[in-house]
Enzyme design. Structure first.
Site, PDB file in Angstrom:
ATOM      1  N   ARG A 231     -24.184  20.076  31.179  1.00  0.00           N
ATOM      2  CA  ARG A 231     -22.776  19.687  30.997  1.00  0.00           C
ATOM      3  C   ARG A 231     -22.016  20.690  30.157  1.00  0.00           C
ATOM      4  NH1 ARG A 231     -21.991  14.879  27.872  1.00  0.00           N
ATOM      5  NH2 ARG A 231     -19.879  15.671  28.085  1.00  0.00           N
TER       6      ARG A 231
ATOM      7  N   ASP B 211     -20.971  18.318  16.262  1.00  0.00           N
ATOM      8  CA  ASP B 211     -21.662  18.788  17.464  1.00  0.00           C
ATOM      9  C   ASP B 211     -22.776  19.778  17.155  1.00  0.00           C
ATOM     10  OD1 ASP B 211     -18.683  18.813  19.575  1.00  0.00           O
ATOM     11  OD2 ASP B 211     -19.956  17.206  18.830  1.00  0.00           O
TER      12      ASP B 211
ATOM     13  N   LYS C 248     -15.766  24.412  26.218  1.00  0.00           N
ATOM     14  CA  LYS C 248     -15.756  23.168  27.020  1.00  0.00           C
ATOM     15  C   LYS C 248     -14.666  22.232  26.487  1.00  0.00           C
ATOM     16  CE  LYS C 248     -18.688  19.722  26.065  1.00  0.00           C
ATOM     17  NZ  LYS C 248     -18.025  18.417  25.890  1.00  0.00           N
ATOM     18  N   ASN C 249     -14.618  22.059  25.168  1.00  0.00           N
ATOM     19  CA  ASN C 249     -13.740  21.043  24.587  1.00  0.00           C
ATOM     20  C   ASN C 249     -12.281  21.459  24.531  1.00  0.00           C
ATOM     21  OD1 ASN C 249     -15.945  19.456  24.449  1.00  0.00           O
ATOM     22  ND2 ASN C 249     -16.263  19.697  22.245  1.00  0.00           N
TER      23      ASN C 249
ATOM     24  N   CYS D 109     -21.570   5.693  24.682  1.00  0.00           N
ATOM     25  CA  CYS D 109     -22.544   6.673  25.174  1.00  0.00           C
ATOM     26  C   CYS D 109     -23.678   6.725  24.152  1.00  0.00           C
ATOM     27  CB  CYS D 109     -21.887   8.037  25.345  1.00  0.00           C
ATOM     28  SG  CYS D 109     -21.467   8.823  23.779  1.00  0.00           S
TER      29      CYS D 109
ATOM     30  N   ARG E 257     -17.487   4.951  21.029  1.00  0.00           N
ATOM     31  CA  ARG E 257     -16.401   5.800  21.558  1.00  0.00           C
ATOM     32  C   ARG E 257     -15.166   4.985  21.980  1.00  0.00           C
ATOM     33  NH1 ARG E 257     -18.996  10.689  22.983  1.00  0.00           N
ATOM     34  NH2 ARG E 257     -17.026  11.714  22.576  1.00  0.00           N
TER      35      ARG E 257
HETATM   36  C1  EPZ Z   1     -14.430  15.148  20.792  1.00  0.00           C
HETATM   37  O1  EPZ Z   1     -14.779  13.809  21.112  1.00  0.00           O
HETATM   38  C2  EPZ Z   1     -15.461  16.024  21.441  1.00  0.00           C
HETATM   39  N1  EPZ Z   1     -15.417  15.853  22.893  1.00  0.00           N
HETATM   40  C3  EPZ Z   1     -16.847  15.679  20.908  1.00  0.00           C
HETATM   41  O2  EPZ Z   1     -17.752  16.626  21.455  1.00  0.00           O
HETATM   42  C4  EPZ Z   1     -16.854  15.850  19.393  1.00  0.00           C
HETATM   43  O3  EPZ Z   1     -18.103  15.427  18.904  1.00  0.00           O
HETATM   44  C5  EPZ Z   1     -15.739  15.025  18.766  1.00  0.00           C
HETATM   45  O4  EPZ Z   1     -14.477  15.372  19.363  1.00  0.00           O
HETATM   46  C6  EPZ Z   1     -15.619  15.264  17.265  1.00  0.00           C
HETATM   47  O5  EPZ Z   1     -15.382  16.616  17.021  1.00  0.00           O
HETATM   48  C7  EPZ Z   1     -14.489  16.560  23.583  1.00  0.00           C
HETATM   49  O6  EPZ Z   1     -13.689  17.273  23.003  1.00  0.00           O
HETATM   50  C8  EPZ Z   1     -14.518  16.421  25.084  1.00  0.00           C
HETATM   51  P1  EPZ Z   1     -13.005  11.819  18.139  1.00  0.00           P
HETATM   52  P2  EPZ Z   1     -13.709  12.636  20.781  1.00  0.00           P
HETATM   53  O7  EPZ Z   1     -11.922  11.067  18.827  1.00  0.00           O
HETATM   54  O8  EPZ Z   1     -12.341  13.131  21.001  1.00  0.00           O
HETATM   55  C9  EPZ Z   1     -13.734   7.388  16.576  1.00  0.00           C
HETATM   56  C10 EPZ Z   1     -19.579  17.374  22.672  1.00  0.00           C
HETATM   57  O9  EPZ Z   1     -20.771  17.377  22.378  1.00  0.00           O
HETATM   58  N2  EPZ Z   1     -12.585   7.004  17.396  1.00  0.00           N
HETATM   59  O10 EPZ Z   1     -12.650  12.895  17.182  1.00  0.00           O
HETATM   60  O11 EPZ Z   1     -14.131  11.410  21.492  1.00  0.00           O
HETATM   61  C11 EPZ Z   1     -14.925   7.802  17.447  1.00  0.00           C
HETATM   62  O12 EPZ Z   1     -15.663   6.679  17.860  1.00  0.00           O
HETATM   63  C12 EPZ Z   1     -18.741  16.161  22.391  1.00  0.00           C
HETATM   64  O13 EPZ Z   1     -18.958  18.356  23.170  1.00  0.00           O
HETATM   65  C13 EPZ Z   1     -12.114   5.697  17.337  1.00  0.00           C
HETATM   66  O14 EPZ Z   1     -12.637   4.858  16.599  1.00  0.00           O
HETATM   67  O15 EPZ Z   1     -13.989  12.450  19.226  1.00  0.00           O
HETATM   68  C14 EPZ Z   1     -15.701   8.684  16.519  1.00  0.00           C
HETATM   69  O16 EPZ Z   1     -16.509   7.870  15.697  1.00  0.00           O
HETATM   70  C15 EPZ Z   1     -19.579  15.006  21.845  1.00  0.00           C
HETATM   71  N3  EPZ Z   1     -11.048   5.331  18.104  1.00  0.00           N
HETATM   72  C16 EPZ Z   1     -14.621   9.363  15.676  1.00  0.00           C
HETATM   73  O17 EPZ Z   1     -13.433   8.565  15.832  1.00  0.00           O
HETATM   74  C17 EPZ Z   1     -10.415   6.244  18.929  1.00  0.00           C
HETATM   75  O18 EPZ Z   1      -9.436   5.862  19.601  1.00  0.00           O
HETATM   76  C18 EPZ Z   1     -14.295  10.789  16.087  1.00  0.00           C
HETATM   77  O19 EPZ Z   1     -13.972  10.741  17.464  1.00  0.00           O
HETATM   78  C19 EPZ Z   1     -10.913   7.557  18.989  1.00  0.00           C
HETATM   79  C20 EPZ Z   1     -11.991   7.924  18.205  1.00  0.00           C
END
Ligand code: EPZ
Length: 422
Positions: free
Chosen positions: A401, A309, A22-23, A117, A122
């Site tokens: 999803r 995850d 998915k990701n 969420c 996020r």
């Molecule tokens: C991706 O989310 C995945 N989603 C998430 O999977 C996964 O949990 C996450 O990466 C971590 O591996 C998809 O790939 C569609 P991050 P993403 O940016 O990209 C903070 C699932 O279950 N952050 O690595 O949103 C954020 O709040 C989903 O499949 C900022 O502060 O994750 C988080 O605390 C859930 N500012 C941390 O970084 C930003 O601009 C990691 O987020 C971006 C992120």
């Protein structure tokens, strides 16, 4: 509304094949917008998020054909609308990858922020700062990110955190920027590598994906290609945990063992048998257990650390361990909503900030429980499969999803689960 009815206590036995990631699929579908010719994308999982993203691409004017299951052919040349509305973003968080691809292709993008969420706020500040580093004017007007650039220019970018989304979004925009871009402290997840490989198949020049420094030489044009998405490491890990939790014996096929090293190591630390193999045509991992797991401590980290995850399904497994386990969630600030549902099944879990203390006990008992997000739903599935008695799992739309053909796959492993539509 539908719900799952599960009669637990049955050890899972047999073979299950992992679907496309998915990701990886979601950003790759968005990346196809960058091509000047159609792209054929294969091994797409048949899950709600992919269906929604195809709807969004179609609504923007792209021509999308699905000649067979798991395949989409996207022609972005007919795109007319370079905006992702709040309604679209609310339906699908990953629509935010359109920021990088629309900006990279057209020099303009209007993308609604998906907002918070169940697992956290996020924010998208790393994404926005990355686009500004590439020379775009970016404003955030009431939750709508408006980005414009006469010309994107390569830049040296340092991410505060190894953000998966920001790494990918910057890579998308930089692939058609003028000059060289370096992303430092980049995310190293397998799906980041898969997006880089897809872009390179389109003629991009990206090196270093999978390490914390990614170098991109921007290209003026990108051509179409045919590409197959990698297997889903999180789906594979979920079945590994379910096999362990039900004291079963399951072969999980069509996966990349290297992507699962953290979960394999943690399950072996629990005393679970984990064996990697190669059938000649595909890799597999066999997971078998004859007893409850030993307690372990978990700290979620960016790849190659333990994946956030799989924290929620793993919490369910450790609820029946022989002792106390500490689980620290370092990636998201609110990713323990599954705990109250597990405690309704008799678990003894207490949460203090970003750490959960799981006091293991002999068994859980069936109950009416709710999925609060995608991976919390996976935790409910694991718990219901191992619990004594019947469970009802509500809000299964969250689970739909990200898990393709879940009921069919689990029934083939001997689980007593059915989807009931009210
Ligand atoms: C991706 O989310 C995945 N989603 C998430 O999977 C996964 O949990 C996450 O990466 C971590 O591996 C998809 O790939 C569609 P991050 P993403 O940016 O990209 C903070 C699932 O279950 N952050 O690595 O949103 C954020 O709040 C989903 O499949 C900022 O502060 O994750 C988080 O605390 C859930 N500012 C941390 O970084 C930003 O601009 C990691 O987020 C971006 C992120």
């Amino acid at each position: 509304m539908a719900y799952f009815k599960v009669n637990g206590g049955v050890p899972l036995n047999g073979e299950v094949s992992v679907s496309g990631s998915k990701n990886a699929a979601l950003p790759i579908l968005c990346a196809s917008v960058l091509a000047d010719a159609p792209c054929r994308i294969e091994n797409l999982p048949e899950i709600e998020d992919v269906k929604r993203l195809i709807e969004i691409l179609t609504a923007m004017g792209a021509t999308v054909e699905c000649p067979e299951s798991g395949v989409a052919v996207i022609d972005p040349s007919t795109i007319k609308d370079r905006r992702v509305s709040t309604e679209m973003a609310t339906k699908l968080r990953a629509s935010y990858y359109m920021l990088g691809s629309l900006l990279g292709r057209y020099g303009e993008a209007e993308v609604a922020e998906p907002g918070g969420c169940a697992i956290g706020q996020r924010p998208m500040d790393y994404h926005i700062n990355g686009m500004r580093s590439l020379g775009a004017d970016v404003i955030d007007r009431g939750g709508i990110i408006i980005a414009r650039a006469d010309e994107l220019c390569g830049s040296d970018i340092f991410l505060d955190m190894a953000s998966v989304g920001a790494t990918i979004n910057i890579m998308l925009a930089a692939s058609r920027a003028k000059g060289k871009t370096t992303i430092n402290n980049a995310a190293r997840e397998p799906h980041v590598v898969d997006v880089a490989n897809f872009l390179n198949a389109m003629g991009a020049s990206i090196r270093g994906a999978g390490t914390d420094v990614i170098r991109i030489n921007g290209r003026e044009k990108l051509h179409g290609c045919t590409y197959a998405v990698i297997p889903d490491q999180i789906e594979a890990g979920t079945y590994m945990i379910a096999a362990a939790a039900t004291k079963g014996n399951v072969v999980i096929k069509n996966l990349i063992p290297a992507h699962l090293e953290a979960i394999s190591a943690k399950l072996m630390e629990c005393g679970i048998d984990v064996v990697e193999g190669d059938s000649g045509s595909e890799f597999y991992i066999r997971v078998s257990a004859h007893d409850r797991p030993r307690p372990v401590n978990i700290r979620t980290l960016p790849y190659p650390g333990f994946p956030t995850d799989l924290q929620q399904p793993m919490t369910a497994l450790l609820a029946i361990s022989y002792g106390n386990s500490f689980i620290t969630e370092n990636l998201f600030e609110d990713r323990f909503n599954h705990v109250r549902e597990l405690n309704r099944m008799g678990a003894h879990i207490t949460v203090n900030g970003r750490t959960a203390l799981v006091a293991g006990l002999e068994k859980l008992y069936g109950a009416e429980i709710h999925a609060t997000d995608l991976r919390a739903g996976a935790a409910m599935i694991v718990a219901a499969l191992m619990a004594e008695g019947e469970s009802i799992i509500r809000n299964v739309h969250y689970i739909d999803r990200g898990y393709e053909h879940l009921v069919e796959k689990l029934c083939a492993l001997g689980a007593r689960i059915e989807r009931v539509t009210e």
